[in-house]
Design a protein around this motif. Structure first.
Motif, PDB file in Angstrom:
ATOM      1  N   PHE A  19      38.378 -31.508 -27.085  1.00 16.76           N
ATOM      2  CA  PHE A  19      37.220 -31.911 -27.866  1.00 16.76           C
ATOM      3  C   PHE A  19      37.794 -32.240 -29.205  1.00 16.76           C
ATOM      4  N   SER A  20      37.328 -33.213 -29.998  1.00 18.00           N
ATOM      5  CA  SER A  20      37.898 -33.534 -31.462  1.00 18.00           C
ATOM      6  C   SER A  20      36.918 -32.813 -32.382  1.00 18.00           C
ATOM      7  N   ALA A  21      37.803 -32.959 -33.474  1.00 10.79           N
ATOM      8  CA  ALA A  21      37.087 -32.504 -34.658  1.00 10.79           C
ATOM      9  C   ALA A  21      36.435 -31.338 -34.677  1.00 10.79           C
ATOM     10  N   VAL A  22      37.050 -30.267 -34.159  1.00 10.62           N
ATOM     11  CA  VAL A  22      36.231 -28.897 -33.792  1.00 10.62           C
ATOM     12  C   VAL A  22      36.456 -28.316 -35.041  1.00 10.62           C
ATOM     13  N   GLY A  23      35.337 -27.814 -35.580  1.00 13.86           N
ATOM     14  CA  GLY A  23      35.257 -27.111 -36.823  1.00 13.86           C
ATOM     15  C   GLY A  23      34.152 -25.970 -36.934  1.00 13.86           C
ATOM     16  N   ASP A  34      27.567 -22.651 -34.710  1.00 19.00           N
ATOM     17  CA  ASP A  34      28.515 -21.674 -35.445  1.00 19.00           C
ATOM     18  C   ASP A  34      29.923 -22.769 -35.310  1.00 19.00           C
ATOM     19  N   ILE A  35      29.988 -23.559 -34.150  1.00 16.84           N
ATOM     20  CA  ILE A  35      31.180 -24.469 -34.208  1.00 16.84           C
ATOM     21  C   ILE A  35      30.678 -25.881 -33.797  1.00 16.84           C
ATOM     22  N   VAL A  36      31.022 -26.993 -34.195  1.00 17.05           N
ATOM     23  CA  VAL A  36      30.703 -28.231 -33.691  1.00 17.05           C
ATOM     24  C   VAL A  36      32.008 -28.963 -33.589  1.00 17.05           C
ATOM     25  N   CYS A  37      31.754 -29.895 -32.532  1.00 18.52           N
ATOM     26  CA  CYS A  37      32.921 -30.671 -31.875  1.00 18.52           C
ATOM     27  C   CYS A  37      32.422 -32.062 -31.287  1.00 18.52           C
ATOM     28  N   PHE A  38      33.064 -32.835 -30.919  1.00 17.30           N
ATOM     29  CA  PHE A  38      32.607 -33.847 -30.063  1.00 17.30           C
ATOM     30  C   PHE A  38      33.700 -34.498 -28.926  1.00 17.30           C
ATOM     31  N   ARG A  46      30.473 -40.998 -28.535  1.00 18.34           N
ATOM     32  CA  ARG A  46      30.660 -39.524 -29.069  1.00 18.34           C
ATOM     33  C   ARG A  46      29.515 -38.614 -28.403  1.00 18.34           C
ATOM     34  N   ARG A  47      29.811 -37.519 -27.795  1.00 16.93           N
ATOM     35  CA  ARG A  47      28.844 -36.775 -27.347  1.00 16.93           C
ATOM     36  C   ARG A  47      29.096 -35.421 -28.270  1.00 16.93           C
ATOM     37  N   TYR A  48      28.336 -34.985 -28.881  1.00 12.55           N
ATOM     38  CA  TYR A  48      28.391 -33.599 -29.702  1.00 12.55           C
ATOM     39  C   TYR A  48      28.065 -32.420 -29.162  1.00 12.55           C
ATOM     40  N   LEU A  49      28.817 -31.550 -29.391  1.00 13.30           N
ATOM     41  CA  LEU A  49      28.583 -30.006 -28.892  1.00 13.30           C
ATOM     42  C   LEU A  49      28.694 -29.113 -29.936  1.00 13.30           C
ATOM     43  N   GLY A  50      27.308 -28.313 -30.041  1.00 11.00           N
ATOM     44  CA  GLY A  50      27.222 -27.173 -30.706  1.00 11.00           C
ATOM     45  C   GLY A  50      27.597 -25.818 -29.935  1.00 11.00           C
ATOM     46  N   TYR A  83      23.062 -32.373 -38.131  1.00 11.92           N
ATOM     47  CA  TYR A  83      24.120 -32.187 -38.539  1.00 11.92           C
ATOM     48  C   TYR A  83      24.881 -33.386 -39.237  1.00 11.92           C
ATOM     49  N   TYR A  84      25.475 -33.083 -40.403  1.00  8.43           N
ATOM     50  CA  TYR A  84      26.287 -34.226 -40.956  1.00  8.43           C
ATOM     51  C   TYR A  84      27.707 -34.347 -40.558  1.00  8.43           C
ATOM     52  N   ASP A  85      28.031 -35.385 -39.864  1.00 14.83           N
ATOM     53  CA  ASP A  85      29.137 -35.642 -39.385  1.00 14.83           C
ATOM     54  C   ASP A  85      30.076 -36.340 -40.513  1.00 14.83           C
ATOM     55  N   LEU A  86      31.315 -35.489 -41.270  1.00 13.83           N
ATOM     56  CA  LEU A  86      32.011 -35.875 -41.941  1.00 13.83           C
ATOM     57  C   LEU A  86      33.007 -36.847 -41.582  1.00 13.83           C
ATOM     58  N   PHE A  87      33.292 -37.035 -40.458  1.00 15.47           N
ATOM     59  CA  PHE A  87      34.101 -37.984 -39.711  1.00 15.47           C
ATOM     60  C   PHE A  87      33.442 -39.412 -39.548  1.00 15.47           C
ATOM     61  N   GLY A  88      32.285 -39.188 -38.995  1.00 17.46           N
ATOM     62  CA  GLY A  88      31.513 -40.557 -38.668  1.00 17.46           C
ATOM     63  C   GLY A  88      30.536 -40.885 -39.987  1.00 17.46           C
ATOM     64  N   MET A  89      30.618 -39.731 -40.899  1.00 16.28           N
ATOM     65  CA  MET A  89      29.650 -40.155 -42.068  1.00 16.28           C
ATOM     66  C   MET A  89      28.089 -40.547 -41.791  1.00 16.28           C
ATOM     67  N   ARG A  90      27.560 -39.793 -40.772  1.00 14.76           N
ATOM     68  CA  ARG A  90      26.220 -39.923 -40.437  1.00 14.76           C
ATOM     69  C   ARG A  90      25.395 -38.676 -40.262  1.00 14.76           C
ATOM     70  N   LYS A  91      24.225 -38.601 -39.924  1.00 13.53           N
ATOM     71  CA  LYS A  91      23.225 -37.574 -39.730  1.00 13.53           C
ATOM     72  C   LYS A  91      23.038 -37.668 -38.092  1.00 13.53           C
TER      73      LYS A  91
END
Length: 211
Positions: A19-23, A34-38, A46-50, A83-91
């Motif tokens: 997974f990428s951008a795990v934060g 608690d954690i978001v990644c894709f 991109r498929r986003y996982l919460g 969720y606001y994706d700071l890497f892709g700069m989108r909601k």
């Protein structure tokens, strides 16, 4: 304890699983996550996982903070709240949700959660990962978790190089000169002091040798 599980177990594990951008997203604005990644699907999208992280047994209680209704509420929040994706700069919203606990799932709790999620067609997008399966994932993807000293030199170097690459890119975005960039990296690697970059409007000032 939950914070330690998020930062020391789940975040490095998810990174090693691909997974990428795990934060960590835990806090007043988490909305269940608690954690978001894709990850990238077969079409390169991109498929986003919460991830909802717990350290206790999941029970069938409708009133407990570790019970069915609370887990259901958090899972639904993950899907419904943006969720606001700071890497892709989108909601965006989550494509999948994992409820992960270091404990076990009390008989009937999982069925109750999925039974309620089926009504909103979210059951197939939700997974529950309990303690035993979490241990299996650590064994497969992050075996050095059990013994940090077992990490190979190559793994340690790769971690260092990723961090240094990120620091260099961040400094360049701040407009730091190549000489200042070298000074910061050198200070980080070889000094007990922490360098600091101060930004005052358009002026960037590098402070080396200060805490």
């Amino acid at each position: 304890l939950e914070q330690a599980v998020r930062r020391d177990v789940l975040i490095p594990l998810l990174g090693r699983m691909g997974f990428s951008a795990v934060g960590e997203y835990h806090g007043s604005r988490e909305h269940g996550k608690d954690i978001v990644c894709f990850y990238l699907d077969k079409l390169g999208q991109r498929r986003y996982l919460g991830v909802v992280a717990k350290t206790s047994d999941l029970t069938g209680s409708v009133s407990s903070s570790d019970g069915v209704m609370e887990m259901l509420r958090q899972a639904e929040q993950c899907f419904n709240e943006s969720y606001y994706d700071l890497f892709g700069m989108r909601k965006l919203t989550m494509d999948e949700v994992w409820i992960v606990t270091t404990g076990k799932v009390i008989s009937g709790a999982a069925d109750s959660i999925f039974g309620k999620l089926e009504k909103s067609n979210l059951a197939k997008l939700t997974r529950i990962v309990a303690g035993e399966q979490l241990v299996d994932l650590l064994d497969e993807y992050y075996p050095t978790f059990w013994n940090v000293a077992a990490e190979s030199t190559d793994q340690v170097r790769a971690q260092r190089d990723r961090i240094l690459s990120f620091v260099r890119n961040l400094l360049r975005k701040l407009g730091i000169t190549s000489e200042q960039e070298t000074a910061v990296v050198t200070e980080l690697l070889h000094s007990a002091w922490t360098p600091r970059v101060e930004c005052l409007g358009e002026i960037k000032r590098l402070v080396v040798g200060a805490s």
